[in-house]
Design a protein around this motif. Structure first.
Motif, PDB file in Angstrom:
ATOM      1  N   ARG A  41     117.362  12.099  51.355  1.00  0.00           N
ATOM      2  CA  ARG A  41     118.605  11.359  51.586  1.00  0.00           C
ATOM      3  C   ARG A  41     118.198   9.887  51.732  1.00  0.00           C
ATOM      4  O   ARG A  41     117.972   9.374  52.819  1.00  0.00           O
ATOM      5  N   LEU A  42     118.085   9.211  50.576  1.00  0.00           N
ATOM      6  CA  LEU A  42     117.502   7.868  50.512  1.00  0.00           C
ATOM      7  C   LEU A  42     118.604   6.824  50.386  1.00  0.00           C
ATOM      8  O   LEU A  42     119.391   6.843  49.445  1.00  0.00           O
ATOM      9  N   TRP A  43     118.636   5.898  51.368  1.00  0.00           N
ATOM     10  CA  TRP A  43     119.623   4.817  51.381  1.00  0.00           C
ATOM     11  C   TRP A  43     119.001   3.553  50.800  1.00  0.00           C
ATOM     12  O   TRP A  43     117.794   3.343  50.887  1.00  0.00           O
ATOM     13  N   SER A  44     119.841   2.703  50.230  1.00  0.00           N
ATOM     14  CA  SER A  44     119.344   1.462  49.623  1.00  0.00           C
ATOM     15  C   SER A  44     118.975   0.410  50.662  1.00  0.00           C
ATOM     16  O   SER A  44     118.220  -0.514  50.372  1.00  0.00           O
ATOM     17  N   MET A  45     119.500   0.540  51.889  1.00  0.00           N
ATOM     18  CA  MET A  45     119.198  -0.398  52.965  1.00  0.00           C
ATOM     19  C   MET A  45     119.049   0.388  54.261  1.00  0.00           C
ATOM     20  O   MET A  45     119.410   1.568  54.350  1.00  0.00           O
TER      21      MET A  45
END
Length: 331
Positions: free
Chosen positions: A17-21
């Motif tokens: 679950r990779l967020w951009s920020m």
């Protein structure tokens, strides 16, 4: 099935679950095109992940995902391996009718920590619906896209951790319910509850703010006593510093008050008339140029008249002298 037992395949998977920020923003999903129907190929999306091999730790799987699938290279990321989210889904295998497949997915949450814009642009991180493709170790091309949290919810993607995951406990299901299949399996019911919770969070934005606040408070509730004391000492040191610099702060406040008092002098009404005065000054300069040219012409004419007058006087003087000589000779 033998004596009521059912054969089930189990796969352990690790998803990202990779967020951009750090504070959220966009989330990375893997996009897959389905079989063509009516001239169109429907899209499906899920969190990027892979099967966890025997003997691998979640950290090992994340490293393999980065190196062999995403090819992130120098793109710096931060992951929280201490607090993971477990999801279990059950599906029928289309290749083997009657054989159920159980996916036990461990979701690792993280974010892109790199601030280099050029490096982020290689992965279309800051683009609207940014998409990029990578070829995995087996030679298959995989497509990834950055979507908003609302878009991810519409794609039926779990965008936040399950609050019930911290309270794992055995659940007993009545044998009658299992046999009759009237209430569904535990996995199906947990999946339905998870979808309902995601839908509620997407409708009420205040719940998201509450979750962020609880997350921030969680750091205090689960921190070690020494760490809490350190935070209190830092807070006390900040207050002491403010008290010590009170005189300078008062002077700074007075300076701001003086600036506020002089704000009306920054753009007084008289400045608004400057464009008109500028035009008048230009007209006066033009008139002055015309007058200067006329004066120069007049001076030239007067000089010419004076020269002609001087020549006439000299000629007249010579003529008078010659007449005087003639008269003297006649007498």
């Amino acid at each position: 099935a033998v004596n009521g037992a059912q054969l089930v395949r189990v796969f352990d998977m690790v998803m990202l679950r990779l967020w951009s920020m750090k504070d959220g923003d966009n989330i990375l999903v893997e996009v897959t095109l389905g079989e063509e129907q009516d001239g169109k190929r429907p899209e499906s999306a899920q969190l990027p992940g892979t099967v966890r091999e025997r003997g691998e730790t979640p950290k090992d799987v994340v490293g393999r995902l980065r190196s062999q699938i995403l090819h992130t290279g120098d793109l710096r990321m931060q992951f929280n391996f201490d607090k993971t989210d477990m999801r279990i889904t059950e599906q029928d295998d289309p290749n083997f009718p009657g054989l159920k497949t159980l996916y036990r997915m461990e979701i690792i949450e993280g974010y892109v920590a790199t601030a280099d814009l050029e490096l982020r642009s290689r992965f279309a991180i800051d683009d609207a619906a940014g998409t990029f493709s990578r070829t995995d170790k087996s030679g298959d091309e995989r497509t990834f896209r950055w979507v908003t949290e609302e878009q991810a919810v519409d794609m039926h993607i779990n965008v936040r951790s399950d609050p019930l995951n911290s309270y794992l406990m055995p659940v007993l299901t009545p044998i009658e319910a299992v046999k009759s299949q009237l209430t569904g399996t535990i996995c199906q019911r947990v999946s339905e509850v998870s979808k309902k919770v995601d839908a509620i969070f997407s409708r009420d934005k205040r719940l998201s703010e509450l979750e962020r606040g609880v997350t921030q408070l969680d750091a205090w509730l689960h921190s070690e006593p020494s760490h809490a004391v350190s935070l209190l000492l830092q807070e006390r040191a900040k207050r002491q510093y403010v008290a010590q610099e009170a005189a300078h702060l008062h002077d700074f406040t007075k300076a701001l008050s003086e600036i506020s008092r002089l704000e009306h002098c920054i753009n007084p009404p008289s400045l608004q008339a400057l464009p008109g005065w500028n035009e008048r000054l230009k007209r006066m300069e033009a008139r002055s140029g015309v007058a200067t040219a006329a004066a120069a012409q007049l001076h030239s004419n007067v000089s010419k008249i004076a020269e002609e007058y001087h020549g006439s006087m000299l000629a007249l003087s010579e003529q008078m002298s010659s007449w005087n000589d003639l008269l003297d000779r006649g007498s």
